[in-house]
Design a protein around this motif. Structure first.
Motif, PDB file in Angstrom:
ATOM      1  N   UNK A  23      94.821  36.457  30.778  1.00  0.00           N
ATOM      2  CA  UNK A  23      94.288  35.583  31.811  1.00  0.00           C
ATOM      3  C   UNK A  23      94.784  34.158  31.568  1.00  0.00           C
ATOM      4  N   UNK A  24      95.224  33.480  32.622  1.00  0.00           N
ATOM      5  CA  UNK A  24      95.753  32.129  32.515  1.00  0.00           C
ATOM      6  C   UNK A  24      94.799  31.136  33.163  1.00  0.00           C
ATOM      7  N   UNK A  25      94.510  30.066  32.452  1.00  0.00           N
ATOM      8  CA  UNK A  25      93.622  29.019  32.944  1.00  0.00           C
ATOM      9  C   UNK A  25      94.378  27.697  32.996  1.00  0.00           C
ATOM     10  N   UNK A  26      94.044  26.845  33.947  1.00  0.00           N
ATOM     11  CA  UNK A  26      94.377  25.443  33.812  1.00  0.00           C
ATOM     12  C   UNK A  26      93.431  24.878  32.752  1.00  0.00           C
ATOM     13  N   UNK A  27      93.795  23.740  32.161  1.00  0.00           N
ATOM     14  CA  UNK A  27      93.041  23.234  31.019  1.00  0.00           C
ATOM     15  C   UNK A  27      91.558  23.033  31.339  1.00  0.00           C
ATOM     16  N   UNK A  28      91.237  22.393  32.490  1.00  0.00           N
ATOM     17  CA  UNK A  28      89.838  22.154  32.832  1.00  0.00           C
ATOM     18  C   UNK A  28      89.100  23.473  33.049  1.00  0.00           C
ATOM     19  N   UNK A  29      89.778  24.409  33.727  1.00  0.00           N
ATOM     20  CA  UNK A  29      89.161  25.722  33.937  1.00  0.00           C
ATOM     21  C   UNK A  29      88.921  26.427  32.606  1.00  0.00           C
ATOM     22  N   UNK A  30      89.874  26.282  31.687  1.00  0.00           N
ATOM     23  CA  UNK A  30      89.724  26.915  30.372  1.00  0.00           C
ATOM     24  C   UNK A  30      88.539  26.333  29.621  1.00  0.00           C
ATOM     25  N   UNK A  31      88.402  25.008  29.666  1.00  0.00           N
ATOM     26  CA  UNK A  31      87.287  24.374  28.980  1.00  0.00           C
ATOM     27  C   UNK A  31      85.960  24.838  29.553  1.00  0.00           C
ATOM     28  N   UNK A  32      85.887  24.938  30.872  1.00  0.00           N
ATOM     29  CA  UNK A  32      84.653  25.419  31.504  1.00  0.00           C
ATOM     30  C   UNK A  32      84.371  26.865  31.124  1.00  0.00           C
ATOM     31  N   UNK A  33      85.414  27.681  31.119  1.00  0.00           N
ATOM     32  CA  UNK A  33      85.233  29.093  30.756  1.00  0.00           C
ATOM     33  C   UNK A  33      84.805  29.238  29.300  1.00  0.00           C
ATOM     34  N   UNK A  34      85.391  28.426  28.428  1.00  0.00           N
ATOM     35  CA  UNK A  34      85.023  28.476  27.012  1.00  0.00           C
ATOM     36  C   UNK A  34      83.591  28.015  26.800  1.00  0.00           C
ATOM     37  N   UNK A  35      83.189  26.969  27.507  1.00  0.00           N
ATOM     38  CA  UNK A  35      81.812  26.480  27.391  1.00  0.00           C
ATOM     39  C   UNK A  35      80.825  27.553  27.833  1.00  0.00           C
ATOM     40  N   UNK A  36      81.144  28.245  28.931  1.00  0.00           N
ATOM     41  CA  UNK A  36      80.280  29.327  29.398  1.00  0.00           C
ATOM     42  C   UNK A  36      80.195  30.442  28.364  1.00  0.00           C
ATOM     43  N   UNK A  37      81.328  30.785  27.766  1.00  0.00           N
ATOM     44  CA  UNK A  37      81.346  31.847  26.755  1.00  0.00           C
ATOM     45  C   UNK A  37      80.476  31.471  25.558  1.00  0.00           C
ATOM     46  N   UNK A  38      80.530  30.217  25.132  1.00  0.00           N
ATOM     47  CA  UNK A  38      79.701  29.772  24.003  1.00  0.00           C
ATOM     48  C   UNK A  38      78.231  29.866  24.369  1.00  0.00           C
TER      49      UNK A  38
END
Length: 265
Positions: free
Chosen positions: A1-16
């Motif tokens: 899965x490929x994220x733009x940086x902001x999307x990745x940060x949001x996805x990582x925050x949700x995962x945490x």
């Protein structure tokens, strides 16, 4: 899965937030290594999985890119300090956050610091402040007297499955208000977080031998952490049962994965 940086940060925050620290780290691996927001999230993820040295390295990256008075930086500094059992350092960061703008999460974590310092009245005052700010999501912890807590533990022990009862031979059940530094392995404090509910110490039944000269194995239950974790008295009774079963499973020789597979994680 490929994220733009902001999307990745949001996805990582949700995962945490959902307890998926390993997944969060996979997402963050594709982000800019020098991004302080990425580093803060990676610090929290490494704390969650007990890899405190890696958390410290990521926090160093975050410090380099953020102002010294950044509130989120203070929060993550406090979380790492707590995980490393630097309780006074954590308290200092959290007091600054609360002084700037009191919020439920900071008040609750500061209350944990006071509990660890055995200032139980001070901790309860902070929890009452958190409850005033958000009565729904910050309920007051149910409190039991020492005698009432003992009675719940005794009831759980009486109703243990037969397979578990043998595990308690020569095993002490110790009830403490809070965990304490002597229980923490200096080389790996991440194994014993300050908000831990219970702890098994000693050799499991799979590890013991006739030549084992260690102190008898013990199961610790930490009353105030269990109370803080519970929404009401009924939930507290259930959390005591789950925690006791969890630690008995360790006594039987199960690692965390095996305990989780038994539904006791």
């Amino acid at each position: 899965m490929t994220f733009h940086n902001e999307d990745a940060l949001n996805a990582a925050e949700t995962a945490i937030e959902e307890g998926l620290a390993a997944e969060a780290l996979e997402i963050l691996a594709a982000c800019d290594r020098d991004d302080p927001e990425r580093a803060l999230l990676a610090t929290l993820a490494f704390i969650d999985i007990g890899q405190l040295a890696d958390a410290g390295r990521e926090l160093h990256v975050a410090r380099a890119g953020l102002a010294a008075d950044d509130a989120l930086l203070h929060w993550v500094e406090a979380e790492l300090a707590l995980a490393e059992w630097r309780i006074e350092d954590a308290r200092g960061f959290l007091e600054r956050l609360v002084a700037d703008e009191a919020n439920v999460t900071a008040l609750e974590r500061l209350a944990l610091c006071l509990d660890l310092a055995e200032d139980f009245e001070g901790a309860d005052r902070l929890l009452a402040r958190a409850h005033t700010l958000d009565p729904k999501d910050a309920p007051l912890p149910p409190r039991l007297s020492a005698e009432e807590f003992d009675a719940v533990v005794d009831e759980v022990l009486r109703n243990l499955p037969r397979a578990f009862k043998g595990a308690l031979e020569n095993t002490r059940i110790v009830i403490e208000p809070m965990p304490f530094a002597a229980l923490v392995l200096p080389s790996d404090p991440g194994l014993t977080p300050p908000d831990i509910l219970g702890l098994f110490t000693g050799s499991s039944q799979l590890e013991r031998s006739d030549e084992d000269l260690e102190l008898p194995p013990a199961i610790y239950l930490f009353q105030r952490n269990l109370e803080r974790f519970s929404r009401d008295t009924l939930d507290l009774r259930e959390q005591i049962r789950i925690t006791l079963y969890h630690e008995i499973a360790h006594r039987l020789g199960f690692e965390e994965e095996g305990v989780d597979a038994m539904g006791l994680g």
